[in-house]
Design an enzyme around this catalytic site. Structure first.
Site, PDB file in Angstrom:
ATOM      1  N   HIS A 142      -2.216  -1.143   6.422  1.00  0.00           N
ATOM      2  CA  HIS A 142      -1.887  -0.849   5.024  1.00  0.00           C
ATOM      3  C   HIS A 142      -2.083  -2.132   4.204  1.00  0.00           C
ATOM      4  O   HIS A 142      -2.001  -3.238   4.743  1.00  0.00           O
ATOM      5  CB  HIS A 142      -0.430  -0.379   4.914  1.00  0.00           C
ATOM      6  CG  HIS A 142      -0.211   1.029   5.398  1.00  0.00           C
ATOM      7  ND1 HIS A 142       0.985   1.707   5.196  1.00  0.00           N
ATOM      8  CD2 HIS A 142      -1.025   1.886   6.062  1.00  0.00           C
ATOM      9  CE1 HIS A 142       0.878   2.920   5.728  1.00  0.00           C
ATOM     10  NE2 HIS A 142      -0.316   3.053   6.266  1.00  0.00           N
TER      11      HIS A 142
ATOM     12  N   GLU B 146      -0.162  -3.711   2.172  1.00  0.00           N
ATOM     13  CA  GLU B 146       0.964  -4.654   2.226  1.00  0.00           C
ATOM     14  C   GLU B 146       0.950  -5.483   3.509  1.00  0.00           C
ATOM     15  O   GLU B 146       1.185  -6.689   3.495  1.00  0.00           O
ATOM     16  CB  GLU B 146       2.305  -3.911   2.170  1.00  0.00           C
ATOM     17  CG  GLU B 146       2.526  -3.037   0.948  1.00  0.00           C
ATOM     18  CD  GLU B 146       2.137  -1.582   1.205  1.00  0.00           C
ATOM     19  OE1 GLU B 146       1.022  -1.332   1.706  1.00  0.00           O
ATOM     20  OE2 GLU B 146       2.948  -0.703   0.880  1.00  0.00           O
TER      21      GLU B 146
ATOM     22  N   CYS C 296       5.705   2.404   2.359  1.00  0.00           N
ATOM     23  CA  CYS C 296       6.230   3.283   3.403  1.00  0.00           C
ATOM     24  C   CYS C 296       7.266   2.486   4.207  1.00  0.00           C
ATOM     25  O   CYS C 296       7.400   1.277   4.027  1.00  0.00           O
ATOM     26  CB  CYS C 296       5.088   3.755   4.302  1.00  0.00           C
ATOM     27  SG  CYS C 296       4.539   2.545   5.524  1.00  0.00           S
TER      28      CYS C 296
ATOM     29  N   CYS D 136       5.938  -0.722   5.931  1.00  0.00           N
ATOM     30  CA  CYS D 136       5.696  -1.856   5.044  1.00  0.00           C
ATOM     31  C   CYS D 136       7.009  -2.399   4.469  1.00  0.00           C
ATOM     32  O   CYS D 136       7.169  -3.610   4.293  1.00  0.00           O
ATOM     33  CB  CYS D 136       4.727  -1.456   3.944  1.00  0.00           C
ATOM     34  SG  CYS D 136       3.084  -1.068   4.618  1.00  0.00           S
TER      35      CYS D 136
END
Lengths: 160, 160
Positions: free
Chosen positions: A56, A58, A86, A89
Site C-alpha cells: 500500500h 503508506e 486500512c 497501514c
C-alpha cells in the site's frame, strides 16, 4: 471552496495516486514529511506491480522514509495519504511513531481509523498520532470513483 | 502433555523466533505453507536490522511467499506464527487471502485478533481466515519471557 485546501504534501500524495491509477493500481498516494515540511518519501500503491499485498502507498512511503533515515521510527514526521488507512497501514503508522496523520477521503469499505477496527482506539496501540481528515478529500474521492467506474466499463466506446 | 503439539511448520516458526532472539530482535517467527504442507516461506522479526517497522515475521513471510508465487494473494495457504498477530499483520493476512492462521501465544499487549482492534471481527475486513490458537504456545511464551528478562538485566553476571 473546500474547507481544507490541499497542502503541498497532499498535492504530492494526489500526484502519486494519479500515477498509481495510470499503472492500473487502486489510486492511493502517500507522503512522509519531516517537521519542517521537507518530503522524506512519497509512494503510490503498487500491490499488483510488486505482487505484494502489503505494498500500500503508506507502507511503501514509511519503509522508504525509514530507509532514508536509517531508523525504524519516524518521530516528528507527518504522513499525508489520500484515503483513510486500512488497519494494516494504521498499525504501521503507530509502529513508526509518526506524529501526525493527515488523510483525504474516508473509507467506509476498508478503513481502520474512524470505522471498523478503529486501530487507534484500543490500549493495544502503543502510539496514537494526531489525526486530521478531509484534506484533499474531493480530489481523492474523484480519483477513486473514476478508477472504479473505468474498471466496471472496460470496453465502453470500442463498438460505437 | 500439551493439548496441541507443535506441527513441523510451527516448529520451524519457533526456530525462526529463536534466530530472531539471537539477532537481538523480539523473538517472533512465521511460516507460510502450501495446502500440502510444503513450506513456501519462513521469516523471523527483523525490524531493527532492516530499520523497518513493518518487518514483522508475518509480513516478511507473506512478502517472500508472494514473491515466490508471483502473486499478491495466497489462497489455500496456512500461516503459522509464534505470537498472536498485531493489527498490521492481521490485516496483511486478510489482504493476502491466507486460508488458515495458526498462532502460538496470545498477546494481550499488542495483539489484534482476539483483543483490541479484533481485525477479523469487522465488515471492513474482506477475508477472514480460519483461526487456530495455542499451538506451540508454551515454547513461544518461554522465548519471549526469556528475551525480555535478558533485556531488563543486561549487566547481570558481569560484576559478580
Amino acid at each position: 471552496m473546500p474547507a481544507f485546501p490541499a497542502s503541498p504534501a497532499m498535492a504530492r500524495a494526489l500526484d502519486e495516486a494519479r500515477a498509481a491509477a495510470a499503472r492500473g493500481e487502486v489510486p492511493v498516494g502517500a507522503v512522509v514529511s519531516a517537521g519542517d515540511g521537507h518530503i522524506l518519501a512519497a509512494a503510490g500503491n503498487r500491490t499488483l506491480e510488486l505482487s505484494d499485498p502489503t505494498a500500500h502507498a503508506e507502507i511503501l512511503a514509511i519503509r522508504a522514509a525509514c530507509a532514508a533515515l536509517g531508523s525504524a521510527r519516524l518521530p516528528g514526521t507527518t504522513l499525508h495519504v489520500t484515503l483513510e488507512p486500512c488497519p494494516m497501514c494504521a498499525a504501521a503508522i503507530a509502529a513508526a511513531r509518526i506524529a501526525v496523520l493527515v488523510y483525504g477521503a474516508s473509507d467506509p469499505k476498508s478503513g481502520g481509523i474512524e470505522q471498523g477496527p478503529r486501530v487507534f482506539a484500543h490500549p493495544q496501540v502503543h502510539h496514537v498520532p494526531e489525526v486530521v481528515s478531509g484534506i484533499g478529500e474531493a480530489e481523492a474521492t474523484l480519483l477513486l470513483k473514476d478508477f472504479f467506474r473505468r474498471l466496471r466499463q472496460p470496453e465502453q466506446g470500442s463498438s460505437h
